[in-house]
Design an enzyme around this catalytic site. Structure first.
Site, mmCIF file in Angstrom:
data_model
loop_
_atom_site.group_PDB
_atom_site.id
_atom_site.type_symbol
_atom_site.label_atom_id
_atom_site.label_comp_id
_atom_site.label_asym_id
_atom_site.label_seq_id
_atom_site.Cartn_x
_atom_site.Cartn_y
_atom_site.Cartn_z
ATOM 1 N N CYS A 51 0.830 -1.214 0.000
ATOM 2 C CA CYS A 51 0.000 0.000 0.000
ATOM 3 C C CYS A 51 0.865 1.266 0.000
ATOM 4 O O CYS A 51 0.422 2.331 -0.429
ATOM 5 C CB CYS A 51 -0.885 0.020 1.244
ATOM 6 S SG CYS A 51 -1.592 -1.576 1.655
ATOM 7 N N VAL A 88 6.355 -22.499 -3.933
ATOM 8 C CA VAL A 88 5.618 -23.766 -3.842
ATOM 9 C C VAL A 88 5.030 -24.049 -5.224
ATOM 10 O O VAL A 88 4.312 -23.216 -5.798
ATOM 11 C CB VAL A 88 4.511 -23.694 -2.768
ATOM 12 C CG1 VAL A 88 3.634 -24.941 -2.816
ATOM 13 C CG2 VAL A 88 5.129 -23.533 -1.392
ATOM 14 N N LYS A 371 -23.487 18.704 -0.623
ATOM 15 C CA LYS A 371 -22.177 19.364 -0.545
ATOM 16 C C LYS A 371 -22.128 20.102 0.783
ATOM 17 O O LYS A 371 -23.112 20.744 1.164
ATOM 18 C CB LYS A 371 -22.002 20.342 -1.697
ATOM 19 C CG LYS A 371 -21.848 19.647 -3.048
ATOM 20 C CD LYS A 371 -21.500 20.641 -4.129
ATOM 21 C CE LYS A 371 -21.587 20.039 -5.515
ATOM 22 N NZ LYS A 371 -20.841 18.811 -5.697
HETATM 23 C C1 LIG Z 1 0.359 -0.319 -5.138
HETATM 24 C C2 LIG Z 1 -0.590 -0.922 -4.157
HETATM 25 C C3 LIG Z 1 -1.256 -0.102 -3.279
HETATM 26 C C4 LIG Z 1 -2.166 -0.657 -2.370
HETATM 27 N N1 LIG Z 1 -2.816 0.170 -1.500
HETATM 28 C C5 LIG Z 1 -3.686 -0.368 -0.595
HETATM 29 C C6 LIG Z 1 -4.345 0.438 0.343
HETATM 30 O O1 LIG Z 1 -4.163 1.661 0.348
HETATM 31 N N2 LIG Z 1 -5.183 -0.145 1.230
HETATM 32 C C7 LIG Z 1 -5.392 -1.496 1.251
HETATM 33 O O2 LIG Z 1 -6.139 -1.986 2.093
HETATM 34 N N3 LIG Z 1 -4.763 -2.301 0.363
HETATM 35 C C8 LIG Z 1 -3.925 -1.775 -0.550
HETATM 36 N N4 LIG Z 1 -3.279 -2.587 -1.439
HETATM 37 C C9 LIG Z 1 -3.589 -4.022 -1.460
HETATM 38 C C10 LIG Z 1 -2.784 -4.810 -0.444
HETATM 39 O O3 LIG Z 1 -1.438 -4.540 -0.584
HETATM 40 C C11 LIG Z 1 -3.058 -6.264 -0.655
HETATM 41 O O4 LIG Z 1 -4.430 -6.471 -0.549
HETATM 42 C C12 LIG Z 1 -2.368 -7.130 0.356
HETATM 43 O O5 LIG Z 1 -0.987 -7.019 0.231
HETATM 44 C C13 LIG Z 1 -2.768 -8.592 0.159
HETATM 45 O O6 LIG Z 1 -2.048 -9.400 1.023
HETATM 46 P P1 LIG Z 1 -1.913 -10.943 0.746
HETATM 47 O O7 LIG Z 1 -1.079 -11.491 1.834
HETATM 48 O O8 LIG Z 1 -3.220 -11.543 0.503
HETATM 49 O O9 LIG Z 1 -1.182 -11.035 -0.666
HETATM 50 P P2 LIG Z 1 0.219 -10.495 -1.123
HETATM 51 O O10 LIG Z 1 0.608 -9.273 -0.412
HETATM 52 O O11 LIG Z 1 0.159 -10.411 -2.597
HETATM 53 O O12 LIG Z 1 1.204 -11.654 -0.681
HETATM 54 C C14 LIG Z 1 1.173 -12.894 -1.297
HETATM 55 C C15 LIG Z 1 2.576 -13.431 -1.281
HETATM 56 O O13 LIG Z 1 2.545 -14.758 -1.716
HETATM 57 C C16 LIG Z 1 3.697 -14.990 -2.466
HETATM 58 N N5 LIG Z 1 3.439 -16.172 -3.299
HETATM 59 C C17 LIG Z 1 2.478 -16.308 -4.234
HETATM 60 N N6 LIG Z 1 2.511 -17.535 -4.759
HETATM 61 C C18 LIG Z 1 3.512 -18.193 -4.149
HETATM 62 C C19 LIG Z 1 4.027 -19.508 -4.261
HETATM 63 N N7 LIG Z 1 3.522 -20.384 -5.129
HETATM 64 N N8 LIG Z 1 5.056 -19.842 -3.481
HETATM 65 C C20 LIG Z 1 5.583 -18.969 -2.597
HETATM 66 N N9 LIG Z 1 5.147 -17.723 -2.466
HETATM 67 C C21 LIG Z 1 4.105 -17.342 -3.220
HETATM 68 C C22 LIG Z 1 3.893 -13.723 -3.251
HETATM 69 O O14 LIG Z 1 5.231 -13.566 -3.661
HETATM 70 C C23 LIG Z 1 3.485 -12.674 -2.237
HETATM 71 O O15 LIG Z 1 4.568 -12.152 -1.528
HETATM 72 C C24 LIG Z 1 -2.368 -2.053 -2.359
HETATM 73 C C25 LIG Z 1 -1.685 -2.879 -3.244
HETATM 74 C C26 LIG Z 1 -0.807 -2.322 -4.134
HETATM 75 C C27 LIG Z 1 -0.090 -3.218 -5.087
#
Ligand SMILES: Cc1cc2nc3c(=O)[nH]c(=O)nc-3n(C[C@H](O)[C@H](O)[C@H](O)COP(=O)(O)OP(=O)(O)OC[C@H]3O[C@@H](n4cnc5c(N)ncnc54)[C@H](O)[C@@H]3O)c2cc1C
Length: 662
Positions: A51, A88, A371
């Site tokens: 984020c 994985v 507003k």
């Molecule tokens: C630019 C940006 C801005 C954002 N701003 C906001 C915000 O302001 N507010 C908000 O609430 N959310 C925001 N988000 C969304 C938020 O970052 C995500 O919803 C959150 O990170 C999701 O977490 P997660 O653990 O589900 O997935 P992720 O953070 O995507 O983590 C999943 C992890 O799994 C790993 N992975 C995947 N497959 C495999 C595999 N087969 N083997 C090993 N590792 C694997 C990946 O490498 C990754 O690190 C933003 C996202 C981005 C990209």
């Protein structure tokens, strides 16, 4: 609350960011050495805040290390065996094993589990267009992506940037690029940027973006990317021509990363995300858990599943998984769709349903847009904010709020989100005890002003009426009713432009063009009128049980909101089979539309002699604890709930229970 349950011995976690490591840390915190946790992460960072990437690129956050909440070493110190740069590749549910590959050495190995946590996040959507992989085209999904973009901005010093996608990430990245002194164009195929808002609110974002020099091209589809001889991006091709670009940022959304899960037949929803129960257990698989961007969530307002990729949900779901893995008990009931963002000084917030969501979910609703100022009007620095509020037309239940405005606007959405979570009506919201002092808010907070306006429109709308209202809009997607109305107009040969529909008996009562809605005549209170017979007899046939029980003395008092209008003689007449009285023939005065609408239905249960509310009114989902009313949940309309509780007829007060049962 805890309950006896054998603690899982060995847990494998796939994905070491928000959901995965929240689950691992919580389980370890509760269960300690009773659980052994092995986590795999294919990237180079663990527990980081994606984020923060737009703000890091913009220059607000100097050191990317500050975006890392917990490093791999910190996790290892807490007893989690975290394998970084390890992907994985396969899950074997029958054997209880995963196959992992060390990306540095290429070595593959298997790891056994008693419980598996899938927290693989989302994958960014990449357009299958020529040139999409060219140098100078960036995504912003991971810290590595952010670092690559930042390095490019510093080395190549691009003059022109195109951001593809006008969602919240696209908008935040556009601002970040503007702050690097780059001329930015945002291209989106939708009519307005920020499609998480209704288009009229998106228009305000559009104007604000143009105000800081961003060229916003809406209704424009990207068809390709042109590169130069050096294979670096040169322009973005659209149906309306090419847009020169030295750098391109893609922000066109994400989809759940569920390839591994699909491979082993785990249940996926319509949006491609894993389906879980409220404990975040994958449906049909007791030892498999999933959370974060790879799952679908229940929208508690629409009752439909959706994919919402937000860190706030990922962290909460991870915590819930950790609790449950450790033998404790926690649930993630769903979301109401709250999100905040900003472009420069303009703050953007939303919760609940957009108009199109409400229509799709089958709601009939009113919307108001107000507003207001962010502070007292006389206080220095007050700024404008716009609040759009949607409420269910009959019950007045809050359905959604959108806010666009300047400093101090966005976080007001939390009031609305809390109201939504608690199934409040807009009428209830008017009484909310919100903080007030001139530097923070006008004496009527903009949320309360919107609630007041919405409540007035709900009152005005009445039962299933179609037509325009003096403020706000009344939306009735019942196309069939329009045909009924036309037929009725033809039959009567008049110029009705609006009507009130009585679903129970199919009657249509037209409203003449330019005239007010008039349903029932004004009359003196029943007990004062001579020669009209005993109204208690009329009430015996009344479909409203509260009125039936109320008897003649209560005539009218039970039927009104605010006590402004006279008793509902029309109801009594209808119940006695006397038909409706023409108020003009009786010499009655014309009543404004608003008063007439008050008479159109019982303010408690909303029934009239001829009208039964649609099912939605009867689906009161308030919990007992929120009102202290102990009546069965599905036995009342929301408004009745409130009135019954304050008129000592509520069952929970032990008085006249038969009067409150529907
Ligand atoms: C630019 C940006 C801005 C954002 N701003 C906001 C915000 O302001 N507010 C908000 O609430 N959310 C925001 N988000 C969304 C938020 O970052 C995500 O919803 C959150 O990170 C999701 O977490 P997660 O653990 O589900 O997935 P992720 O953070 O995507 O983590 C999943 C992890 O799994 C790993 N992975 C995947 N497959 C495999 C595999 N087969 N083997 C090993 N590792 C694997 C990946 O490498 C990754 O690190 C933003 C996202 C981005 C990209």
């Amino acid at each position: 609350m805890t309950y006896a349950r054998p603690v899982t011995e060995r847990i494998v976690v796939i994905g070491a960011d928000a959901a995965g490591m929240s689950a691992a840390s919580q389980a370890k915190r509760i269960a300690g050495d009773a659980v052994e946790i092995v986590a795999f992460e294919r990237g180079t960072y663990s527990s980081y805040a994606a984020c923060g990437i737009p703000y890091w690129v913009a220059g607000d956050i100097g050191d990317p290390e500050r975006l890392i909440a917990r490093s791999p070493d910190a996790h290892r110190l807490n007893g989690i065996d975290l394998h970084m740069r390890t992907e994985v590749e396969e899950i074997d549910l029958a054997a209880g094993q995963v196959t992992a590959r060390d990306l540095a050495t290429g070595r593959s190995y298997r790891e056994g589990f008693d419980s598996l946590v899938i927290a693989t996040g989302a994958v960014p959507v990449r357009p299958p267009l020529p040139g999409a992989e060219a140098a100078g085209v960036f995504g912003v999904q991971t810290l590595d992506d952010g670092a690559a973009l930042l390095a490019d901005l510093n080395q190549v010093k691009p003059q022109r940037a195109v951001v593809v996608g006008g969602g919240y990430i696209g908008v935040e990245m556009a601002e970040a690029l503007v702050r690097h002194g780059v001329a930015v164009t945002v291209v989106d195929h939708a009519a307005q940027p920020m499609t998480t808002l209704d288009p009229d609110m998106g228009e305000a974002v559009h104007r604000a973006m143009e105000g800081i020099g961003i060229d916003v091209r809406t209704d424009t589809a990207v068809t390709g990317f042109e590169t130069g001889r050096d294979r670096r991006i040169r322009s973005v091709v659209t149906a309306d021509g090419s847009i020169p670009a030295d750098v391109v940022v893609l922000g066109i959304g994400v989809r759940p990363n569920t390839a591994l899960a699909r491979g082993v037949g785990l249940p996926l929803g319509d949006h491609g995300g894993l389906r879980t129960n409220v404990q975040m257990q994958v449906l049909g698989h007791d030892h498999v858990w999933a959370g974060g961007d790879c799952v679908e969530v229940l929208n508690l307002v629409s009752g439909q599943y959706q994919h919402v990729a937000l860190g706030t949900h990922a962290n909460k779901q991870g915590r819930v998984i950790g609790h449950n893995l450790a033998g404790s008990y926690a649930t993630f009931p769903g979301v109401v769709g709250t999100a905040v963002s900003k472009v420069c000084h303009l703050e953007i917030a939303r919760t609940g349903l957009r108009e199109r969501d409400a229509t799709r979910a089958g709601f009939k609703y009113v919307t108001v847009t107000v507003k207001s100022g962010t502070k007292a009007g006389y206080f220095p620095g007050t700024q404008q904010m716009t609040v759009k509020m949607t409420a269910e037309r009959l019950s007045g239940r809050l359905l959604g709020v959108q806010i666009v405005g300047y400093e101090g606007s966005a976080k007001r959405i939390d009031t609305a989100a809390t109201a939504l979570w608690n199934h409040m009506t807009v009428e209830d919201m008017i009484a909310l005890d919100l903080g007030y002092a001139p530097p923070f808010a006008p004496v009527w907070d903009p949320i309360l002003v919107a609630a007041r306006r919405a409540a007035a429109d709900v009152r005005r709308a009445g039962p299933l009426s179609v037509g325009s209202h003096s403020s706000g809009q009344c939306h009735d997607p019942e196309a069939g009713f329009a045909a009924v109305l036309r037929a009725e107009r033809a039959r009567r040969g008049d110029k009705a432009t609006a009507a009130t529909h009585h679903p129970s008996d199919g009657q249509v009562e037209p409203v003449r063009s330019g005239k007010r809605v008039r349903r029932f005549g004004r009359a003196r209170p029943a007990h004062r009128r001579a020669g009209r017979g005993d109204l208690s007899a009329d009430r015996a046939g009344d479909p409203c049980p509260a009125r039936r029980q109320a008897g003649p003395d209560a005539a009218g008092s039970h039927l009104r909101r605010g006590g402004a209008a006279g008793p509902d003689v029309g109801l009594a007449r209808a119940a006695a089979g006397l038909g409706r009285r023409d108020p003009r023939a009786a010499g009655g005065r014309r009543r404004p539309q608003r008063q007439a609408a008050r008479h159109a239905a019982c303010s408690s249960c909303r029934k009239t002699a001829a009208t039964r509310p649609p099912r939605s009114v009867w689906s009161c989902t308030r919990t007992r604890s929120s009102t202290g009313c102990a009546r069965p949940r599905r036995a009342c309309g929301i408004r009745w709930f409130r009135i019954a509780c304050t008129s000592s007829r509520c069952r929970s007060h032990g008085q006249q229970p038969q009067q409150v049962l529907a």
